[in-house]
Design a protein around this motif. Structure first.
Motif, PDB file in Angstrom:
ATOM      1  N   UNK A 189     113.445  84.812 -93.661  1.00  6.59           N
ATOM      2  CA  UNK A 189     112.919  83.564 -93.106  1.00  6.59           C
ATOM      3  C   UNK A 189     112.555  83.705 -91.630  1.00  6.59           C
ATOM      4  N   UNK A 190     113.422  84.326 -90.847  1.00  2.00           N
ATOM      5  CA  UNK A 190     113.135  84.518 -89.426  1.00  2.00           C
ATOM      6  C   UNK A 190     111.918  85.395 -89.186  1.00  2.00           C
ATOM      7  N   UNK A 191     111.871  86.601 -89.787  1.00  2.00           N
ATOM      8  CA  UNK A 191     110.678  87.439 -89.621  1.00  2.00           C
ATOM      9  C   UNK A 191     109.395  86.759 -90.115  1.00  2.00           C
ATOM     10  N   UNK A 192     109.511  85.965 -91.186  1.00  2.00           N
ATOM     11  CA  UNK A 192     108.338  85.248 -91.687  1.00  2.00           C
ATOM     12  C   UNK A 192     107.879  84.222 -90.659  1.00  2.00           C
ATOM     13  N   UNK A 193     108.827  83.523 -90.042  1.00  2.00           N
ATOM     14  CA  UNK A 193     108.478  82.560 -88.992  1.00  2.00           C
ATOM     15  C   UNK A 193     107.754  83.252 -87.848  1.00  2.00           C
ATOM     16  N   UNK A 194     108.220  84.438 -87.465  1.00  2.00           N
ATOM     17  CA  UNK A 194     107.562  85.171 -86.383  1.00  2.00           C
ATOM     18  C   UNK A 194     106.133  85.537 -86.749  1.00  2.00           C
ATOM     19  N   UNK A 195     105.909  85.965 -87.997  1.00  2.00           N
ATOM     20  CA  UNK A 195     104.549  86.288 -88.446  1.00  2.00           C
ATOM     21  C   UNK A 195     103.653  85.064 -88.361  1.00  2.00           C
ATOM     22  N   UNK A 196     104.169  83.948 -88.797  1.00  2.00           N
ATOM     23  CA  UNK A 196     103.377  82.715 -88.816  1.00  2.00           C
ATOM     24  C   UNK A 196     103.082  82.230 -87.407  1.00  2.00           C
ATOM     25  N   UNK A 197     104.064  82.317 -86.532  1.00  3.56           N
ATOM     26  CA  UNK A 197     103.855  81.850 -85.157  1.00  3.56           C
ATOM     27  C   UNK A 197     102.841  82.690 -84.412  1.00  3.56           C
ATOM     28  N   UNK A 198     102.660  83.931 -84.819  1.00  7.61           N
ATOM     29  CA  UNK A 198     101.658  84.788 -84.158  1.00  7.61           C
ATOM     30  C   UNK A 198     100.258  84.189 -84.268  1.00  7.61           C
ATOM     31  N   UNK A 199      99.995  83.537 -85.399  1.00  7.30           N
ATOM     32  CA  UNK A 199      98.634  83.001 -85.589  1.00  7.30           C
ATOM     33  C   UNK A 199      98.509  81.556 -85.112  1.00  7.30           C
ATOM     34  N   UNK A 200      99.608  80.976 -84.665  1.00  6.45           N
ATOM     35  CA  UNK A 200      99.583  79.585 -84.209  1.00  6.45           C
ATOM     36  C   UNK A 200      99.706  79.453 -82.705  1.00  6.45           C
ATOM     37  N   UNK A 201      99.966  80.562 -82.020  1.00  6.37           N
ATOM     38  CA  UNK A 201     100.140  80.468 -80.571  1.00  6.37           C
ATOM     39  C   UNK A 201      99.027  81.182 -79.852  1.00  6.37           C
TER      40      UNK A 201
END
Length: 201
Positions: free
Chosen positions: A189-201
């Motif tokens: 869950x944490x690594x997935x959140x990091x992947x997702x945040x890369x494209x949102x910031x």
């Protein structure tokens, strides 16, 4: 299920990083949150299953969720999605619309079960051909619940025509295919959140 918890790592992490999470649900009677004044952070639609009886809920019903109100959609895990979201037409529509929109769509642990609700009358899903991961049969066996489950998420999701892959049990493992982000288990869950945040910031 006792001993297993959902994986809301993205809303928690995103809150610290200046993103906000809304919580559309397949239940009714929940109030929509008003956006705060000031600069607009990224908004996540976070789909949860039915709340336990007596538990207070917030957010808006899935049937009332508008994809245009969000920058990304995140489905946390836990066994809940196997009980309700796998058969929820409103959830299925949100997933189909999110995939078609090109907005980031993140699904972790048992939440790929919700993809089962995206099948059309012919049994075809727009997720066919996508590479995904999710909670594996081996992990279900390891927690002693495989024999008690009505069906196993990995087995059923593979029938959609997805390309299912996995890493070692309990280890973080994520798969990104176009705008679809999937994580294997709670540790993902944490690594997935990091992947997702890369494209949102």
């Amino acid at each position: 299920m006792p001993g297993l918890r959902p994986d809301p790592a993205l809303p928690q992490r995103s809150g610290r990083d200046g993103h906000r999470a809304g919580s559309p649900r397949p239940c009714t009677g929940t109030a929509a949150r008003e956006p705060p004044a000031g600069p607009r952070p990224s908004r996540f639609a976070v789909a949860f299953g039915e709340p336990r009886p007596g538990r207070r809920t917030s957010g808006r019903a899935l049937k009332d969720a508008r994809l245009d109100d969000y920058d990304a959609v995140y489905y946390p895990g836990g066994h809940g999605p196997m009980e309700d979201l796998a058969f929820d037409a409103d959830s299925g529509k949100l997933l189909v619309d999110a995939l078609a929109s090109g907005k980031p769509l993140a699904v972790v642990c048992h939440a790929p079960a919700a993809l089962l609700a995206t099948r059309d009358a012919d049994g075809t899903s727009p997720f066919a051909g996508y590479r995904i991961t999710g909670f594996t049969n081996d992990e279900e066996e390891a927690v002693g619940l495989a024999s008690k489950a009505k069906w196993l998420m990995e087995d059923e999701v593979k029938k959609l025509g997805v390309e299912f892959s996995c890493g070692p049990i309990w280890q973080p493992y994520t798969v990104v295919d176009r705008n679809l982000y999937t994580g294997q288990n709670p540790a993902s869950a944490g690594p997935l959140a990091q992947e997702l945040l890369k494209v949102l910031t």
